[in-house]
Design a protein around this motif. Structure first.
Motif, PDB file in Angstrom:
ATOM      1  N   SER A 107      78.298  69.813   3.445  1.00 55.37           N
ATOM      2  CA  SER A 107      79.227  68.474   3.315  1.00 55.37           C
ATOM      3  C   SER A 107      79.618  68.040   4.859  1.00 55.37           C
ATOM      4  O   SER A 107      78.829  67.066   4.688  1.00 55.37           O
ATOM      5  N   LEU A 108      79.806  69.352   5.616  1.00 53.33           N
ATOM      6  CA  LEU A 108      80.222  68.256   6.841  1.00 53.33           C
ATOM      7  C   LEU A 108      78.978  68.391   7.754  1.00 53.33           C
ATOM      8  O   LEU A 108      78.889  66.797   8.506  1.00 53.33           O
ATOM      9  N   ILE A 109      78.075  68.751   7.719  1.00 56.71           N
ATOM     10  CA  ILE A 109      76.465  68.572   8.551  1.00 56.71           C
ATOM     11  C   ILE A 109      76.060  67.076   7.784  1.00 56.71           C
ATOM     12  O   ILE A 109      75.624  66.720   8.719  1.00 56.71           O
ATOM     13  N   ARG A 110      76.516  67.428   6.787  1.00 54.59           N
ATOM     14  CA  ARG A 110      75.686  65.992   6.269  1.00 54.59           C
ATOM     15  C   ARG A 110      75.954  64.773   6.816  1.00 54.59           C
ATOM     16  O   ARG A 110      75.974  63.561   6.567  1.00 54.59           O
ATOM     17  N   ILE A 111      77.500  64.641   6.530  1.00 57.17           N
ATOM     18  CA  ILE A 111      77.871  63.183   6.598  1.00 57.17           C
ATOM     19  C   ILE A 111      78.001  63.400   8.595  1.00 57.17           C
ATOM     20  O   ILE A 111      78.337  62.385   9.123  1.00 57.17           O
ATOM     21  N   SER A 112      78.256  64.381   9.326  1.00 55.67           N
ATOM     22  CA  SER A 112      78.019  64.784  10.022  1.00 55.67           C
ATOM     23  C   SER A 112      76.874  63.179  10.847  1.00 55.67           C
ATOM     24  O   SER A 112      77.026  62.906  12.057  1.00 55.67           O
ATOM     25  N   PHE A 113      75.230  63.784  10.535  1.00 54.30           N
ATOM     26  CA  PHE A 113      74.072  63.474  10.429  1.00 54.30           C
ATOM     27  C   PHE A 113      73.941  62.142  10.179  1.00 54.30           C
ATOM     28  O   PHE A 113      72.848  61.484  10.338  1.00 54.30           O
ATOM     29  N   LYS A 114      74.708  61.801   9.830  1.00 57.44           N
ATOM     30  CA  LYS A 114      75.288  59.859   9.471  1.00 57.44           C
ATOM     31  C   LYS A 114      75.754  59.230  10.693  1.00 57.44           C
ATOM     32  O   LYS A 114      74.572  58.536  10.773  1.00 57.44           O
ATOM     33  N   ASP A 115      75.672  59.721  11.872  1.00 58.52           N
ATOM     34  CA  ASP A 115      76.245  59.251  13.231  1.00 58.52           C
ATOM     35  C   ASP A 115      74.960  59.898  13.621  1.00 58.52           C
ATOM     36  O   ASP A 115      74.155  60.516  14.360  1.00 58.52           O
ATOM     37  N   ALA A 116      73.593  58.811  14.357  1.00 56.51           N
ATOM     38  CA  ALA A 116      72.858  58.856  15.061  1.00 56.51           C
ATOM     39  C   ALA A 116      72.797  60.112  16.122  1.00 56.51           C
ATOM     40  O   ALA A 116      72.019  61.109  16.880  1.00 56.51           O
ATOM     41  N   GLU A 117      74.084  60.197  17.185  1.00 60.43           N
ATOM     42  CA  GLU A 117      74.468  60.579  18.114  1.00 60.43           C
ATOM     43  C   GLU A 117      74.181  62.021  17.536  1.00 60.43           C
ATOM     44  O   GLU A 117      73.862  63.451  18.243  1.00 60.43           O
ATOM     45  N   MET A 118      74.991  62.469  16.860  1.00 58.47           N
ATOM     46  CA  MET A 118      74.324  63.955  15.905  1.00 58.47           C
ATOM     47  C   MET A 118      72.710  64.533  15.861  1.00 58.47           C
ATOM     48  O   MET A 118      72.541  65.836  15.466  1.00 58.47           O
ATOM     49  N   LYS A 119      72.693  63.520  15.728  1.00 57.17           N
ATOM     50  CA  LYS A 119      70.981  64.072  14.612  1.00 57.17           C
ATOM     51  C   LYS A 119      69.590  64.382  16.186  1.00 57.17           C
ATOM     52  O   LYS A 119      69.684  65.349  16.150  1.00 57.17           O
ATOM     53  N   VAL A 120      70.917  64.197  17.393  1.00 55.13           N
ATOM     54  CA  VAL A 120      70.102  64.346  18.649  1.00 55.13           C
ATOM     55  C   VAL A 120      69.946  65.714  19.783  1.00 55.13           C
ATOM     56  O   VAL A 120      69.899  66.375  19.830  1.00 55.13           O
TER      57      VAL A 120
END
Length: 235
Positions: A138-151
Motif C-alpha cells: 500500500s505504501l509503495i502504491r500510494i507513493s508512486f502516485k507522485d511522479a518524482e517517486m517513479k524516477v
C-alpha cells in the motif's frame, strides 16, 4: 514517577551551559522546583513520611498529604518541542552507541538528515498507519502516485520496506503528532543544538542533508538517513 527523573537528567544536561546567565538560571531553577514539588505530591501515597520531610524542607504549606493533587497546566505543554528535542536526544544516543561499540574517541561527528522524497513517503506511511492500512504494498502504491517517486522506483521500494515496521509500532499520540507537524527541517534542529553536541563530545560536528552538494560523506552513510533518525558517521 520514574520518567520525570529521566527527563530532568536530560533537561539539566541541556541547560547546564545557561547557568551563568542569571535570567536563564532563574527560569531553570523554577522548572526544577516545579517538577520536584509535583513529584513530592505524587509520591506521598507511597512514601508518606519521606514526602512530608521533603515537603517541609521545601517550605510547603501544611501537610503534603492534604495538598492538592497535581493538575496538568496545558499552557506549559509543548508537544511540538518534545518531538523536536527527541530528535536531538535520540541522535546523541545513537552516537553514544556507536562510540561504545567501536571504541572510537570522536574527532568528527557527521549527521545526515533525510531528503524531501523520503519525507513524502514517511508522511504517506503515517497517514496509512493512522487508518490501520499500512503495509509495504500500500505504501509503495500510494507513493508512486507522485511522479518524482517513479524516477526513484528502486529507492522508493527499498525505503518503504524499511519504514513499515517502525511506523506501525509508533504510539497513537506520537503518530498523530508527527502527522500534525509534517516535514521537519532536521538540519536546522540539529544546528540549533550544535554547540551543545560539540561540547558533549569535544568533537567537530558536521550537519547536512543527504543530498547537499557540498556534503562530506567519507563512509557513504548519508543514504541511510530516515525522518526522525539522521544517519551518523563517527571518525
Amino acid at each position: 514517577l520514574y520518567i520525570p527523573n529521566v527527563d530532568m537528567d536530560w533537561y539539566r544536561k541541556r541547560t547546564a551551559r545557561y547557568l551563568d546567565d542569571p535570567e536563564r538560571a532563574e527560569a531553570i531553577k523554577y522548572v526544577e522546583w516545579t517538577v520536584l514539588e509535583t513529584q513530592v505530591r505524587m509520591l506521598t501515597p507511597f512514601t508518606p513520611h519521606l514526602s512530608e520531610e521533603v515537603w517541609e524542607m521545601m517550605g510547603g504549606e501544611g501537610f503534603v498529604a492534604f495538598a492538592d493533587w497535581p493538575q496538568v497546566d496545558e499552557s506549559m505543554v509543548s508537544k511540538d518541542s518534545e518531538s523536536i528535542e527527541n530528535i536531538v536526544q535520540t541522535s546523541m544516543e545513537d552516537v553514544q552507541k556507536i562510540t561504545r561499540v567501536t571504541g572510537i574517541n570522536p574527532g568528527k561527528i557527521y549527521f545526515y538528515t533525510a531528503d524531501g522524497w523520503k519525507w513524502k513517503i514517511y508522511m504517506n506511511a503515517l497517514e496509512l498507519a493512522k487508518n490501520n492500512g499500512l503495509d509495504v504494498g500500500s505504501l509503495i502504491r500510494i507513493s508512486f502516485k507522485d511522479a518524482e517517486m517513479k524516477v526513484r522506483s528502486k529507492e522508493v521500494a527499498a525505503f518503504a520496506r524499511q519504514l513499515v515496521d517502525d511506523t506501525i509500532k509508533l504510539p497513537e499520540r506520537e503518530l498523530k503528532m508527527r502527522i500534525k507537524m509534517g516535514q521537519l527541517n532536521e538540519v536546522v534542529i540539529l544546528q540549533d543544538a550544535l554547540s551543545f553536541i560539540e561540547g558533549e563530545y569535544s568533537a567537530e560536528v558536521i550537519i547536512a542533508a543527504e543530498s547537499d552538494p557540498w556534503i562530506e560523506d567519507p563512509a557513504k552513510r548519508a543514504a541511510r538517513s530516515k525522518p526522525y533518525r539522521p544517519a551518523i558517521y563517527v571518525a
